[in-house]
Enzyme design. Structure first.
Site, mmCIF file in Angstrom:
data_model
loop_
_atom_site.group_PDB
_atom_site.id
_atom_site.type_symbol
_atom_site.label_atom_id
_atom_site.label_comp_id
_atom_site.label_asym_id
_atom_site.label_seq_id
_atom_site.Cartn_x
_atom_site.Cartn_y
_atom_site.Cartn_z
ATOM 1 N NE ARG A 45 50.961 63.634 -15.383
ATOM 2 C CZ ARG A 45 50.673 64.276 -14.278
ATOM 3 N NH1 ARG A 45 49.942 63.691 -13.367
ATOM 4 N NH2 ARG A 45 51.122 65.482 -14.067
ATOM 5 C CE LYS A 146 36.253 51.622 -3.053
ATOM 6 N NZ LYS A 146 37.366 50.687 -2.785
ATOM 7 C CE LYS A 180 33.980 41.117 -6.161
ATOM 8 N NZ LYS A 180 35.253 40.481 -6.354
ATOM 9 C CD GLU A 214 40.876 42.741 0.488
ATOM 10 O OE1 GLU A 214 41.298 42.676 -0.668
ATOM 11 O OE2 GLU A 214 40.810 43.795 1.134
ATOM 12 C CG ASP A 233 39.883 50.226 0.417
ATOM 13 O OD1 ASP A 233 39.695 50.727 -0.705
ATOM 14 O OD2 ASP A 233 40.507 49.159 0.586
ATOM 15 C CG HIS A 238 33.563 46.923 -1.947
ATOM 16 N ND1 HIS A 238 33.189 47.492 -3.134
ATOM 17 C CD2 HIS A 238 34.923 46.929 -1.938
ATOM 18 C CE1 HIS A 238 34.276 47.828 -3.818
ATOM 19 N NE2 HIS A 238 35.339 47.507 -3.113
ATOM 20 C CE LYS A 337 43.464 46.281 1.908
ATOM 21 N NZ LYS A 337 42.880 45.630 0.731
HETATM 22 C C1 BG6 Z 1 38.931 47.460 -3.658
HETATM 23 C C2 BG6 Z 1 39.710 47.927 -2.463
HETATM 24 O O1 BG6 Z 1 37.824 48.261 -3.878
HETATM 25 O O2 BG6 Z 1 38.503 46.115 -3.432
HETATM 26 C C3 BG6 Z 1 40.884 47.008 -2.182
HETATM 27 O O3 BG6 Z 1 40.180 49.238 -2.718
HETATM 28 C C4 BG6 Z 1 40.432 45.584 -2.045
HETATM 29 O O4 BG6 Z 1 41.564 47.417 -0.986
HETATM 30 C C5 BG6 Z 1 39.555 45.191 -3.251
HETATM 31 O O5 BG6 Z 1 41.573 44.751 -1.992
HETATM 32 C C6 BG6 Z 1 38.937 43.829 -3.041
HETATM 33 O O6 BG6 Z 1 38.280 43.449 -4.213
HETATM 34 P P1 BG6 Z 1 38.108 41.916 -4.592
HETATM 35 O O7 BG6 Z 1 37.288 41.955 -5.837
HETATM 36 O O8 BG6 Z 1 39.473 41.357 -4.784
HETATM 37 O O9 BG6 Z 1 37.396 41.288 -3.436
#
Ligand code: BG6
Length: 490
Positions: A45, A146, A180, A214, A233, A238, A337
């Site tokens: 910016r 996304k 992936k 995660e 999210d 995903h 998480k």
């Molecule tokens: C993202 C999410 O799309 O994917 C995150 O916003 C998440 O919250 C991440 O941690 C996980 O991706 P990966 O590739 O690390 O499994």
């Protein structure tokens, strides 16, 4: 080899650009996949940030590339591709004319990719200015991240706004899971092995689990995450995309349209979960402080530091796909998480043998299980029953065949989803991107869940470092199933 292209990264100083997009382009360069004559134009910016950008990129690559990937020689050559520019995505000022002039210095037939690494709320204004200032050529494409929107209606609004300036063929909606290599391998496994394909339905399979766990927590994304939560999210995109790849019929060809058509049919066949169905089939959770790998980590509310929040950091769902192939097979979807282990895997539990010819004394005959682990290691495990060979008596026990895919490559491999997807966008290959209809259908399934949660209840609590709330185990126990928690079992 790909033709040279220009990629403008709006939000070039942001977290995604520095952590993922620049490293992805650097890797493409190192592998010889960044054609000479291409340009990477990150936008910031302010002029001062623009002047510092090369240094910012240098540091980001050192910080975010894997061990041994960064070297001064490649950096020097790669930095020559970087052309930082100033741009304010909500104001059609003169900086946009400068950006257009820079792009127009090259042939206007050259592929132009506008990567919107921005909050979805400004996608519309950015596209509008791109159009107004004459930056969109026939060979231009826009890449959007996304989650698109916060519900079906807001996603529709955003998609409609983008569609005023770009055709559907020019819009590349990213879900990085599709980039992936291991996720693409799911299709390869299913559609190039008759072994699996012939045993991929309700006749053979008892249940399927798709789990994305995660260990990370909020990671300084409180502003975004507390509004989104795990459902928006991770599940809306995903998890549902993985579900599509696991459950879809074979596409006639590997064209973007054929693949998307099959994925869409899965989304359309998902049994809606509305009102009480939501309470009965979905568990949401939020982590409290706990012990993760021997370290006490704070709970979600402590990390958020804003008092109360009902945002879910964990979701477990029992879903059904109402079609011929999958009638009666529960699909368990789970993400969270601060869970015990980082792992993405698909667990296919086959049915028990139809008739047991052995007496109870020889041991339990466990159903076969196929585990496709997408990360952190890329493995395929198949558990079979076998006779103990070290025993004259007939004793049965489960044995596991373990294929470590990454070991098949002597030079190792860096699966980088963003590299793959950015190069695909530059090459105008939309197969691994999401069609507007898929976004619409996914939200159609998610919206009633959000509505129910707004009306009723709160997340169950789970300790950081665990596999989620107890209710999630109970959800499976109702069907006599258990979660396959990686590492907890052989
Ligand atoms: C993202 C999410 O799309 O994917 C995150 O916003 C998440 O919250 C991440 O941690 C996980 O991706 P990966 O590739 O690390 O499994």
């Amino acid at each position: 080899m790909l033709n040279p292209f220009d990629i403008v990264i709006f939000g070039g100083g942001g977290d995604l650009a520095l952590r993922k997009l620049l490293p992805a382009m650097y890797r493409a360069y190192q592998e010889g996949n960044l054609p000479q004559g291409s340009r990477i134009l990150p936008t910031v910016r302010e002029q001062s940030k623009c002047e510092e950008y090369i240094e910012t990129a240098h540091k980001a690559l050192q910080d975010f590339l894997g061990k041994g990937e960064f070297n001064a020689k490649d950096w020097k050559a790669f930095s020559a591709y970087l052309v930082p520019v100033v741009s304010n995505v909500t104001e059609a000022d003169d900086d946009w004319d400068k950006l257009r002039d820079i792009l127009d210095e090259h042939d206007t037939d050259k592929s132009r990719v506008f990567y919107l690494s921005l909050p979805p709320a400004v996608y519309g204004s950015c596209c509008e200015i791109l159009s107004k200032k004459g930056l969109i050529t026939e060979t231009s494409r826009v890449v959007v991240e996304k989650p698109i929107g916060y519900c079906g209606a807001s996603a529709e609004e955003i998609n409609a706004k983008i569609a005023e300036y770009f055709t559907e063929e020019q819009i590349f909606r990213i879900d990085h899971y599709l980039g992936k290599e291991t996720v693409q391998n799911l299709m390869a496994l299913r559609f190039s092995n008759s072994l699996f394909e012939n045993m991929w339905d309700a006749k053979s399979i008892d249940n399927i689990q798709i789990s994305l766990s995660e260990t990370v927590g909020l990671e300084s994304r409180a502003g975004f995450y507390d509004k989104a939560g795990a459902l928006r999210d991770m599940v809306q995109n995903h998890l549902l995309q993985l579900l599509c790849l696991v459950a879809m019929e074979s596409p006639n060809k590997l064209t973007a349209n054929s693949i998307r058509t099959e994925k869409l049919k899965v989304l359309e066949s998902l049994r809606p979960l509305v009102a009480e169905d939501v309470d009965a089939n979905i568990v949401r959770g939020q982590y409290v402080p706990g012990n993760l790998d021997g370290k006490i980590v704070p709970g979600y509310l402590e990390e958020l530091n804003e008092g109360a929040s009902k945002t879910e950091t964990f979701v477990a769902i029992r879903a059904h796909i109402d079609n011929w192939r999958w009638a009666g097979v529960p699909f368990y979807l789970r993400t969270g998480k601060r869970m015990k282990k980082r792992c993405a895997e698909i667990v296919v539990e086959y049915k028990k043998v139809s008739h047991n010819v052995y007496s109870d004394k020889v041991g339990n005959i466990e159903p076969n299980r196929l585990v496709i682990r997408l990360q952190p290691e890329e493995t395929i495990q198949l558990t079979l029953m076998s006779k103990r060979l070290d025993n004259l008596e007939m004793q049965l026990e489960p044995v596991t065949m373990n294929i470590e895919l990454s070991q098949a490559y002597s030079n190792g491999f860096h699966s980088d989803a963003y590299k793959r997807l950015m190069l695909d966008a530059a090459a105008n290959n939309p197969s691994l991107f999401i069609h507007r209809d898929e976004v619409r259908q996914a939200w159609k399934w998610i919206d009633p869940i959000i509505e129910r949660w707004q009306e009723k209840g709160a997340p169950s609590l789970y300790r950081a470092g665990s596999w989620g709330p107890e209710d999630a185990d109970e959800l499976l126990e109702e069907n006599n199933h258990v979660w396959f928690n990686t590492g907890d079992k052989a």
